[in-house]
Design a protein around this motif. Structure first.
Motif, PDB file in Angstrom:
ATOM      1  N   GLY A  98      34.982  48.892  44.174  1.00 13.15           N
ATOM      2  CA  GLY A  98      35.543  50.196  43.871  1.00 13.15           C
ATOM      3  C   GLY A  98      35.859  50.393  42.405  1.00 13.15           C
ATOM      4  O   GLY A  98      36.434  51.413  42.014  1.00 13.15           O
ATOM      5  N   LEU A  99      35.479  49.414  41.562  1.00 11.86           N
ATOM      6  CA  LEU A  99      35.773  49.510  40.136  1.00 11.86           C
ATOM      7  C   LEU A  99      34.704  50.275  39.365  1.00 11.86           C
ATOM      8  O   LEU A  99      34.941  50.703  38.235  1.00 11.86           O
ATOM      9  CB  LEU A  99      35.916  48.103  39.534  1.00 11.86           C
ATOM     10  CG  LEU A  99      37.033  47.228  40.106  1.00 11.86           C
ATOM     11  CD1 LEU A  99      36.943  45.825  39.532  1.00 11.86           C
ATOM     12  CD2 LEU A  99      38.396  47.846  39.815  1.00 11.86           C
ATOM     13  N   ASN A 115      24.246  46.485  33.764  1.00 10.51           N
ATOM     14  CA  ASN A 115      24.789  47.712  33.180  1.00 10.51           C
ATOM     15  C   ASN A 115      25.733  48.367  34.190  1.00 10.51           C
ATOM     16  O   ASN A 115      25.324  48.686  35.327  1.00 10.51           O
ATOM     17  CB  ASN A 115      23.657  48.678  32.826  1.00 10.51           C
ATOM     18  CG  ASN A 115      22.743  48.125  31.745  1.00 10.51           C
ATOM     19  OD1 ASN A 115      23.136  47.951  30.604  1.00 10.51           O
ATOM     20  ND2 ASN A 115      21.500  47.815  32.134  1.00 10.51           N
ATOM     21  N   VAL A 116      26.992  48.559  33.808  1.00  9.51           N
ATOM     22  CA  VAL A 116      27.989  49.126  34.719  1.00  9.51           C
ATOM     23  C   VAL A 116      28.581  50.398  34.111  1.00  9.51           C
ATOM     24  O   VAL A 116      28.618  50.555  32.886  1.00  9.51           O
ATOM     25  CB  VAL A 116      29.128  48.115  35.010  1.00  9.51           C
ATOM     26  CG1 VAL A 116      28.588  46.886  35.695  1.00  9.51           C
ATOM     27  CG2 VAL A 116      29.880  47.751  33.741  1.00  9.51           C
ATOM     28  N   VAL A 117      29.017  51.275  35.012  1.00 12.37           N
ATOM     29  CA  VAL A 117      29.771  52.468  34.625  1.00 12.37           C
ATOM     30  C   VAL A 117      31.095  52.413  35.386  1.00 12.37           C
ATOM     31  O   VAL A 117      31.117  52.490  36.613  1.00 12.37           O
ATOM     32  CB  VAL A 117      29.010  53.766  34.958  1.00 12.37           C
ATOM     33  CG1 VAL A 117      29.852  54.977  34.580  1.00 12.37           C
ATOM     34  CG2 VAL A 117      27.663  53.803  34.236  1.00 12.37           C
ATOM     35  N   GLU A 118      32.186  52.225  34.648  1.00  9.05           N
ATOM     36  CA  GLU A 118      33.487  52.053  35.302  1.00  9.05           C
ATOM     37  C   GLU A 118      33.993  53.370  35.882  1.00  9.05           C
ATOM     38  O   GLU A 118      33.782  54.443  35.298  1.00  9.05           O
ATOM     39  CB  GLU A 118      34.513  51.510  34.306  1.00  9.05           C
ATOM     40  CG  GLU A 118      34.235  50.107  33.828  1.00  9.05           C
ATOM     41  CD  GLU A 118      35.339  49.621  32.907  1.00  9.05           C
ATOM     42  OE1 GLU A 118      36.312  50.387  32.702  1.00  9.05           O
ATOM     43  OE2 GLU A 118      35.231  48.492  32.390  1.00  9.05           O
ATOM     44  N   ASN A 119      34.671  53.249  37.058  1.00 13.25           N
ATOM     45  CA  ASN A 119      35.388  54.404  37.586  1.00 13.25           C
ATOM     46  C   ASN A 119      36.576  54.706  36.679  1.00 13.25           C
ATOM     47  O   ASN A 119      37.222  53.780  36.158  1.00 13.25           O
ATOM     48  CB  ASN A 119      35.890  54.132  39.003  1.00 13.25           C
ATOM     49  CG  ASN A 119      34.822  54.373  40.050  1.00 13.25           C
ATOM     50  OD1 ASN A 119      34.050  55.323  39.938  1.00 13.25           O
ATOM     51  ND2 ASN A 119      34.766  53.519  41.053  1.00 13.25           N
ATOM     52  N   PHE A 150      40.164  55.628  40.185  1.00 14.62           N
ATOM     53  CA  PHE A 150      39.750  56.874  40.830  1.00 14.62           C
ATOM     54  C   PHE A 150      38.379  56.685  41.475  1.00 14.62           C
ATOM     55  O   PHE A 150      37.431  56.207  40.843  1.00 14.62           O
ATOM     56  CB  PHE A 150      39.686  57.988  39.785  1.00 14.62           C
ATOM     57  CG  PHE A 150      39.066  59.263  40.283  1.00 14.62           C
ATOM     58  CD1 PHE A 150      39.836  60.217  40.917  1.00 14.62           C
ATOM     59  CD2 PHE A 150      37.703  59.504  40.137  1.00 14.62           C
ATOM     60  CE1 PHE A 150      39.273  61.388  41.386  1.00 14.62           C
ATOM     61  CE2 PHE A 150      37.127  60.666  40.596  1.00 14.62           C
ATOM     62  CZ  PHE A 150      37.921  61.611  41.228  1.00 14.62           C
ATOM     63  N   THR A 151      38.277  57.069  42.759  1.00 13.82           N
ATOM     64  CA  THR A 151      36.986  57.100  43.447  1.00 13.82           C
ATOM     65  C   THR A 151      36.918  58.383  44.271  1.00 13.82           C
ATOM     66  O   THR A 151      37.932  58.855  44.792  1.00 13.82           O
ATOM     67  CB  THR A 151      36.800  55.893  44.379  1.00 13.82           C
ATOM     68  OG1 THR A 151      37.765  55.955  45.442  1.00 13.82           O
ATOM     69  CG2 THR A 151      36.959  54.580  43.639  1.00 13.82           C
TER      70      THR A 151
END
Length: 788
Positions: A98-99, A115-119, A150-151
């Motif tokens: 959920g991060l 490659n990540v996109v954070e919440n 936030f999700t």
């Protein structure tokens, strides 16, 4: 041998060897073939080639989260072999945290790039458009909180929670639109925009299958009400599925209490009206047959608990209408009876035999000795200010004692009686062993200190002003201190009091009082000036009883008005009182704040004459009883008060030492409105009496409005008399004409109490039914106050 013969011999031997070889070769071949068939064929699958080695793991796109945290969720590490299945599991694991709102893997044959996109982080949660439901209730309902991740899934979940909350409040047309506002540093504000819509009411409540009771009777048992314009204070006239479930249980209890043991709610259906503004609610019920109690017996396995002696404690009578609540009450009564006789671990198991032919229910109470359980630990929570020892010393059990439910209930009553807590809950839980229990005490503290500037009005004292500081739990030690200044049209008062309930850590209370009172006693025709100092001491004599000792030294001055009665003018001057007194109190009420059952008894005597100028003996007593009447919420109270004062040493009872009754002490009459009166003393001619007996019977009605409104109603009747003057009643003259016939008085009326935002409001409407011609009546009494 010739050459030919030699050649022939060699040829023969070679032919023989060759023939033998030809004959032996098939046998060996067949033997080898048979041996091959008898053994399993060994096959070898070639191993799959290992994937390439991960030379490097690179994490990109993180802002708040460390790269090492991302790597910790992977199923492989640098130096492991890369394969697609393991990579897929790792990808799913990262999404499940959920991060991150997006995760991508890029494998180039030697290096894995993630490659990540954070919440974003939630900055704040705002509610707009809500009026029916408070922001406090909405905040409690949603799961998303500031500073959480936030999700969108959580947002949708909270939207459904809010809609469900509105449906429970009758707003079935409510809609919720979540809006997001982007903030710097990957933060967002979440706004729930709410359109509440109209309240969905209840147009009709009907019943199918009821024969013993009509629809109106059954409707009165429900919490849900039909919507009417005049029910603007009601909150139960809308459709609530949870309340409907509660109504089903209410119907079941209603029928079981009245003998219908087979009762069942077949269905409870809510249908939306064609205009979608209201609901039609229909209950389909099956009443069954009416049952009565058959034979009620007690089977005791404990020799010392005789069924014959226990039977009177069981409230069930043979042949009476069946009532399921009576069985529960009988279990409690038998448990208490066994506990008082030393069998705190007795277990009562009711056994029911239903005879459908005769419609009777036989009840057998089996009493067995249960396993002994001991108190392992007492945990206290919620007392942020009050010291633990203040609560523990009210417990009737200590750690290591045998567990006793009767003593546990008594402990709860004593802790609640302190007045420091809004709620007291004691729950026993399993301890470290089967024979041990842990008592968890949860208390909710309430304000015990008051610093107030007060203003009010009462029909007795007119306008009242007050400044006071009161602390009932000083430093959390249960100490009481009060400093007050008050002024009204009839009195001015200063008071300083202090009480230590456990003096020297012993169950002995000690305290002192200082006060000065200036009063304009218009009803008796004089102005009084009293100054006093006193010492107090108290100690318990039993679980329910206590004794108090006191000494008071007081100086009183009487200044008669011009038209004061003769008795007042004769009492003019200053007198000193040195008084030694004692009191005995006994109380078994279940709740000291709002009692439902129990008795109260008080007896006190004061002896004046240990110094000072006045000599008298004053005796007063009070007896009261509380008990439920027709139903549990209708509480009856009867109180009898009596008092007598007698002078000795050749003295007469001074005017200000006599009893004056009326107002709060006898509703329907003014303060000092009953008792002896000088008819020639003008309108303010009460001279008090030496003896009184006053009774009061009251019925506290069930709350017809939600408890939050703080409104209570009581029906009352006061009755009794006041009179007797020790020097006798002289014959009437031009100067004085005293009337004192100890006549009986009686009044009845309605008392309304309201805990308003401006302070307590009390309205007493009392109508005198029996009075004397010279009494002073007062039908309406009103008092109100406020504190800042």
């Amino acid at each position: 041998m010739s050459l030919n013969a030699l050649l022939f011999a060699r040829s023969w031997r070679a032919a023989t060897v060759l023939a033998a070889l030809v004959l032996l070769t098939p046998a060996a071949a067949f033997a080898q073939l048979a041996d091959t068939k008898s053994q399993p064929v060994q096959t070898t699958t070639p191993a799959e080639p290992a994937g390439p080695v991960i030379q490097q793991i690179v994490v990109r796109g993180t802002q708040r989260i460390e790269a090492g945290t991302v790597v910790s969720y992977l199923s492989f590490r640098q130096g492991d072999n890369y394969d697609e299945q393991t990579a897929d599991r790792s990808l799913k694991t990262l999404f499940a945290t959920g991060l991150f709102s997006d995760v991508k893997f890029n494998w180039d044959g030697s290096a894995l790039t993630i490659n990540v996109v954070e919440n974003p982080i939630l900055n704040q949660v705002v509610f707009e458009g809500n009026s029916k439901v408070s922001e406090k209730d909405l905040t409690k309902e949603v799961q998303l909180k500031p500073r959480q991740v936030f999700t969108r899934a959580r947002v949708q979940s909270d939207v459904q929670r809010i809609i469900e909350l509105y449906r429970r409040n009758g707003k079935f047309a409510a809609t919720v639109d979540p809006q997001i506002i982007q903030r710097p540093q990957n933060r967002v504000d979440l706004i729930f925009s709410i359109m509440e819509g109209p309240t969905t009411g209840v147009a009709r409540i009907s019943f199918l299958g009821n024969k013993a009771f009509d629809d109106d009777t059954l409707r009165s048992q429900l919490a849900t009400e039909t919507s009417e314009w005049w029910k603007f204070l009601s909150s139960n006239d809308n459709y609530d599925p949870d309340r409907l479930t509660f109504d089903r249980e209410q119907l079941r209890r209603f029928y079981l209490k009245r003998g219908y043991a087979d009762f069942n709610v077949v269905s409870a259906v809510a249908e939306l009206t064609p205009d979608r503004q209201n609901f039609y609610i229909t209950f389909t019920i099956s009443e069954g047959e009416l049952y009565k109690f058959g034979k009620v017996t007690i089977d005791s396995k404990i020799r010392e608990l005789n069924p014959v002696t226990l039977r009177p404690s069981v409230p069930i009578q043979d042949g009476s209408t069946y009532d399921a609540e009576q069985i529960d009450k009988s279990i409690d009564a038998l448990t208490n009876a066994a506990g008082t006789k030393g069998y705190a671990f007795a277990e009562i198991h009711p056994r029911i035999k239903r005879d459908r032919a005769t419609h009777t229910i036989e009840v057998i109470f089996n009493i067995e000795q249960g396993p002994r359980v001991y108190v392992e630990k007492i945990n206290i929570t919620g007392n942020q200010r009050t010291l633990d020892k203040v609560i523990r010393r009210e417990f009737r059990m200590v750690e290591g004692d045998a567990f006793n439910r009767v003593l546990m209930d008594r402990s709860r009553t004593r802790i609640r009686g302190l007045g420091f807590f809004k709620d007291v809950d004691i729950k026993p839980t399993q301890g470290s062993a089967p024979d041990k229990t842990v008592l968890n005490v949860a208390v909710t503290e309430q304000s015990t200190g008051e610093l107030s500037l007060g203003a009010g009005y009462s029909s007795t004292s007119s306008f009242v002003g007050q400044f006071s500081y009161t602390e009932r739990n000083l430093f959390g030690r249960c100490q009481f201190v009060r400093v007050s200044l008050s002024a009204s049209q009839i009195s001015k008062e200063f008071q300083l009091s202090f009480t230590e309930p456990y003096f020297l850590d012993r169950p002995v209370s000690a305290g002192f009082d200082l006060y000065k009172v200036l009063s304009n006693f218009d009803q008796a025709g004089y102005q009084g000036d009293s100054s006093a100092a006193g010492l107090r001491l108290g100690f318990p004599t039993s679980e329910y009883g206590s004794v108090g000792l006191r000494y008071t030294y007081r100086t009183d001055t009487i200044h008669p008005f011009t038209n004061a009665p003769l008795a007042v003018r004769l009492a003019a001057g200053t007198a000193q009182t040195s008084l030694l007194g004692y009191s005995y109190s006994y109380s078994t009420v279940d709740d000291p704040i709002r009692p439902h059952k129990g008795i109260v008894f008080q007896f006190s005597q004061d002896f004046a004459g240990f110094g000072g100028s006045l000599k008298y003996i004053r005796t007063e007593s009070v007896f009261g009883k509380y008990a439920p009447l027709i139903w549990d919420d209708l509480i009856g109270k009867i109180v009898i008060r009596g008092g007598y004062i007698q002078a000795y040493g050749g003295q007469s009872v001074r005017l200000n030492e006599r009893f004056f009754k009326g107002g709060d002490s006898f509703r329907g009459f003014k303060v000092a409105g009953i008792g002896p009166r000088d008819l020639h003393g003008g309108p303010n001619s009460a001279i008090g009496g030496d003896a009184y007996v006053i009774g009061s019977a009251e019925a506290r009605l069930p709350d017809f409005l939600p408890t939050d409104y703080g409104i209570s109603l009581s029906l009352f009747t006061d009755f009794g008399t006041l009179g007797h003057i020790d020097q006798g009643v002289p014959p009437c003259t031009i100067i004085s004409c005293v009337k004192d016939n100890m006549g009986f008085r009686m009044s009845a009326g309605l008392s309304v109490g309201w805990k308003s935002p401006f302070g307590p409001v009390q309205i007493d409407i009392g109508v005198p039914l029996i009075k004397q011609s010279y009494d002073k009546t007062e039908i309406l009494r009103f008092s109100a106050g406020t504190g800042l």
